[in-house]
Design a protein around this motif. Structure first.
Motif, PDB file in Angstrom:
ATOM      1  N   GLN A   1      -4.762   6.100  -6.066  1.00  0.00           N
ATOM      2  CA  GLN A   1      -5.865   5.169  -5.829  1.00  0.00           C
ATOM      3  C   GLN A   1      -6.065   4.235  -7.012  1.00  0.00           C
TER       4      GLN A   1
ATOM      5  N   TYR B   1       0.838  -1.207   0.000  1.00  0.00           N
ATOM      6  CA  TYR B   1       0.000   0.000   0.000  1.00  0.00           C
ATOM      7  C   TYR B   1       0.869   1.251   0.000  1.00  0.00           C
TER       8      TYR B   1
ATOM      9  N   THR C   1      -3.817  11.950  -5.518  1.00  0.00           N
ATOM     10  CA  THR C   1      -4.631  10.970  -4.779  1.00  0.00           C
ATOM     11  C   THR C   1      -5.331  10.032  -5.755  1.00  0.00           C
ATOM     12  N   GLN C   2      -5.918  10.645  -6.782  1.00  0.00           N
ATOM     13  CA  GLN C   2      -6.673   9.830  -7.734  1.00  0.00           C
ATOM     14  C   GLN C   2      -5.769   8.860  -8.481  1.00  0.00           C
TER      15      GLN C   2
ATOM     16  N   ARG D   1      -3.440   1.570  -6.896  1.00  0.00           N
ATOM     17  CA  ARG D   1      -3.706   0.571  -5.854  1.00  0.00           C
ATOM     18  C   ARG D   1      -4.855  -0.360  -6.252  1.00  0.00           C
ATOM     19  N   GLN D   2      -5.862   0.225  -6.860  1.00  0.00           N
ATOM     20  CA  GLN D   2      -6.971  -0.604  -7.343  1.00  0.00           C
ATOM     21  C   GLN D   2      -6.444  -1.717  -8.235  1.00  0.00           C
TER      22      GLN D   2
ATOM     23  N   GLN E   1     -13.419   7.654 -13.766  1.00  0.00           N
ATOM     24  CA  GLN E   1     -12.090   7.899 -13.206  1.00  0.00           C
ATOM     25  C   GLN E   1     -11.095   8.253 -14.301  1.00  0.00           C
TER      26      GLN E   1
END
Lengths: 258, 243
Positions: free
Chosen positions: A212, A66, A208-209, A215-216, A228
Motif C-alpha cells: 500500500q 496497481y 499489505t502495508q 502504491r501511495q 505508517q
C-alpha cells in the motif's frame, strides 16, 4: 560488534561472488538471460490484466500499474525467502569443510532477489509509460517501502533457513504457505472486495502495508504518514532481530544436521 | 605461549545421534508427545589436550572413526567444540576436502574466483595470483570450460593450487595427497616441502604410516575420540602399528 563488521568486510567479496554465481547459473544457456527478470513480471501482468480488468472493472483506475506494484513486492518476498530457506542445507558440503560466516548464504539470496526486484521496477516504468500514467515526484521515494521489505524478508529468511535445517518438510510446507499468503495479500485484487473482518487481518499483514505504501507513492503521489513508517519500521526491525537471534543461537548446530 | 601454533585444551565434541532419523515436523511432534525422541549421545572427541609448536609437523593417526578429521575440523573452525578451547596463533589453510566450493556449472576461471572468495581471499589477491594458480594446475587450455567436463584429477589440481597459493602459518593436510597422477603428487609434495622450509606448522593426517614416519616430528594416536599416546613419531608409530 566490531569483530562482526570486520568479518563481514573480509568476506564481502564472497558475497558478491555468491550473487554473481546465482545469476550465472540461473540464466545459463538462456538466450534472453537477465532480460527475463524484466519480461517475467511484464508477461504475468499482461495475463492478469486481461483476466482481472474484466472482473474488477471500474474499481481500480490503472490496473496494470496497481497489479505490478503489488506483484514486484510479493515476488521479491516469495523468491528471497524461498531461496533463503534452502540456502543452508543445500550448501552442506561447503559448510562442513570451510569456515566462513554462514549467514552469507541466506543473505546472498536476498541480495540476488533485490537485484531482480530493482530490474522489475523497470517493468513498472515501462507499463506506466505505455498506459500514460502520470509520474509523481513521490514515486522517487519508492526505496522506503523497499527498504522495509528487504529488512523484513531477511529476518524471515534467517528464521526459515535455520528451521529448514532441522525440519526438511518446511520446504514443501512453505510453498503452500506462500500460496495462501498470496491470496491474503492484495496483489491482484483491491482490499475492499474482502469481507470486513477479513480486511482487518489482511491489513495486519506487513506485506499489505508495504504494497500500500508503494502504491501511495507511485500511483497517488501521497506521502506515507509517520505512523505508517513507524509501524513498518517496528515490524521489520523486530523480525530482523528475531531472525538474527534464532540464526546465531542455532548456527553451530547446523553442521550436525546437514 | 609464543612458540605454540595450535593449542587445544580439554576439547570435547558431542554428537547427538538420533536413534532413528526424524526429518519432519509432524513426525517430530508426534514422537515428542509420545516421549519417543531418543538421542544417543556420542562423543566424537573427549578431553583432548595437545599443543602443536611452531614449525612442527604434527601427525594424527588412528583407525577410521577415531576422530582425526573431527579434530581437524575443530582446529579449522568449522566445528565448534561442545566444551574446551582451541587457540590458533596465525592464519590457517585447511586442505581438508579440496574443491568443496566448486560449482560444476561454472567455468574453471569463475570457480577460481568463487573458491578463492570462500577461502576469504580478496578479488585483488586472486587476480594477482591467477596466473600462478593456473600454471601450477596446468589447466590453461580448459579455463573457460565448465567444471562438470573436468576429470577428478584435474579438479584436484585446481583445488590444490588455489588452497596453497597463500602462504599460511598453519597448514592442515587431511589425506589429500592421494590425488592426481604421480607427477602431480610429486609437485604437491614439493610445494608442501617448500612451505615447511619456510617454517610453516603442519597438522597432518594420513593412513600411510610411511608418509607419517617420513614427515612428522611428533604424533598423536587417537582411538574412539581419545588420545591413546602422544609423543615422538617413532615410539607412537611402533605402538600404533602393533595394535
Amino acid at each position: 560488534m566490531r569483530i562482526y563488521i570486520q568479518n563481514f568486510l573480509k568476506y564481502r567479496y564472497l558475497l558478491s561472488q555468491l550473487v554473481t554465481r546465482d545469476f550465472k547459473v540461473k540464466y545459463k544457456r538462456s538466450v534472453l538471460g537477465v532480460l527475463w527478470s524484466l519480461l517475467n513480471p511484464l508477461l504475468t501482468m499482461t495475463i492478469l490484466t486481461l483476466v482481472f480488468s474484466k472482473l474488477f472493472k471500474s474499481n481500480i483506475p490503472n490496473y496494470p500499474v496497481y497489479f505490478l506494484c503489488g506483484s514486484v513486492v510479493f515476488n521479491y518476498f516469495s523468491e528471497s525467502t524461498n531461496l533463503a530457506l534452502g540456502s543452508i542445507y543445500s550448501n552442506a558440503s561447503l559448510i562442513k569443510k570451510v569456515y566462513f560466516p554462514k549467514y552469507m548464504f541466506p543473505f546472498s539470496k536476498h541480495i540476488f532477489s533485490l537485484i531482480n526486484l530493482l530490474t522489475s521496477f523497470i517493468a513498472v516504468i515501462i507499463v506506466m509509460l505505455v498506459t500514460k500514467a502520470p509520474f509523481y515526484s513521490a514515486g522517487l521515494l519508492f526505496f522506503i517501502p523497499v527498504f522495509y521489505l528487504f529488512v523484513f524478508s531477511i529476518g524471515i529468511g534467517l528464521m526459515l533457513s535455520t528451521a529448514a535445517v532441522f525440519f526438511r518438510d518446511l520446504a514443501h510446507l512453505y510453498g503452500i504457505l506462500i500460496t495462501a499468503l498470496n491470496f491474503l495479500t492484495p496483489v491482484f485484487y483491491p482490499i475492499d472486495i474482502m469481507p470486513e473482518t477479513m480486511q482487518y487481518y489482511v491489513g495486519l499483514n506487513p506485506l499489505t502495508q508495504i504494497i500500500q505504501m508503494l502504491r501511495q507513492l507511485i500511483m497517488y503521489n501521497e506521502l506515507p504518514s509517520l505512523r505508517q513508517n513507524l509501524v513498518l519500521l517496528a515490524i521489520s526491525g523486530v523480525t530482523f532481530l528475531l531472525g538474527v537471534l534464532v540464526f546465531r543461537k542455532k548456527q553451530d548446530k547446523f553442521i550436525m544436521y546437514i | 605461549m609464543e612458540d605454540i601454533a595450535v593449542s587445544i585444551e580439554d576439547v570435547s565434541v558431542r554428537f547427538n545421534m538420533q536413534t532413528e532419523r526424524i526429518d519432519g515436523l509432524k513426525e517430530y511432534f508426534v514422537k515428542l508427545l509420545k516421549g519417543e525422541v531418543n538421542y544417543k549421545e556420542f562423543w566424537g572427541l573427549k578431553n583432548i589436550s595437545l599443543n602443536v609448536k611452531k614449525g612442527e609437523i604434527f601427525g594424527l593417526v588412528g583407525l577410521n572413526g577415531a576422530g582425526k578429521s573431527t579434530l581437524l575440523k575443530v582446529v579449522a573452525g568449522v566445528l565448534k567444540p561442545t566444551s574446551g578451547k582451541v587457540s590458533i596463533n596465525g592464519n590457517i589453510v585447511p586442505l581438508i576436502e579440496l574443491g568443496a566450493g566448486f560449482d560444476m556449472e561454472l567455468t574453471a576461471r569463475e570457480n577460481i574466483y568463487l573458491n578463492g572468495a570462500i577461502l576469504g581471499y580478496t578479488k585483488k589477491f586472486i587476480a594477482e595470483k591467477f596466473d600462478e594458480i593456473v600454471d601450477f594446475a596446468e589447466t590453461r587450455e580448459f579455463l573457460d570450460a565448465p567444471l562438470k567436463n573436468y576429470s577428478s584429477g584435474m579438479l584436484a589440481r585446481i583445488a590444490f593450487a588455489i588452497s596453497t597459493v597463500v602462504e599460511p602459518d598453519i597448514l592442515i593436510v587431511d589425506e589429500i595427497l592421494a590425488v592426481g597422477d604421480y607427477k602431480f603428487q610429486q609437485k604437491c609434495m614439493n610445494r608442501i616441502q617448500g612451505m615447511l622450509d619456510k617454517g610453516v606448522t603442519v597438522l597432518f593426517v594420513s593412513h600411510s604410516a610411511a608418509q607419517v614416519e617420513q614427515l612428522c616430528s611428533r604424533v598423536a594416536y587417537l582411538e574412539r575420540g581419545q588420545i591413546v599416546e602422544i609423543g615422538e613419531t617413532k615410539e607412537v608409530m611402533e605402538k600404533y602399528l602393533k595394535e
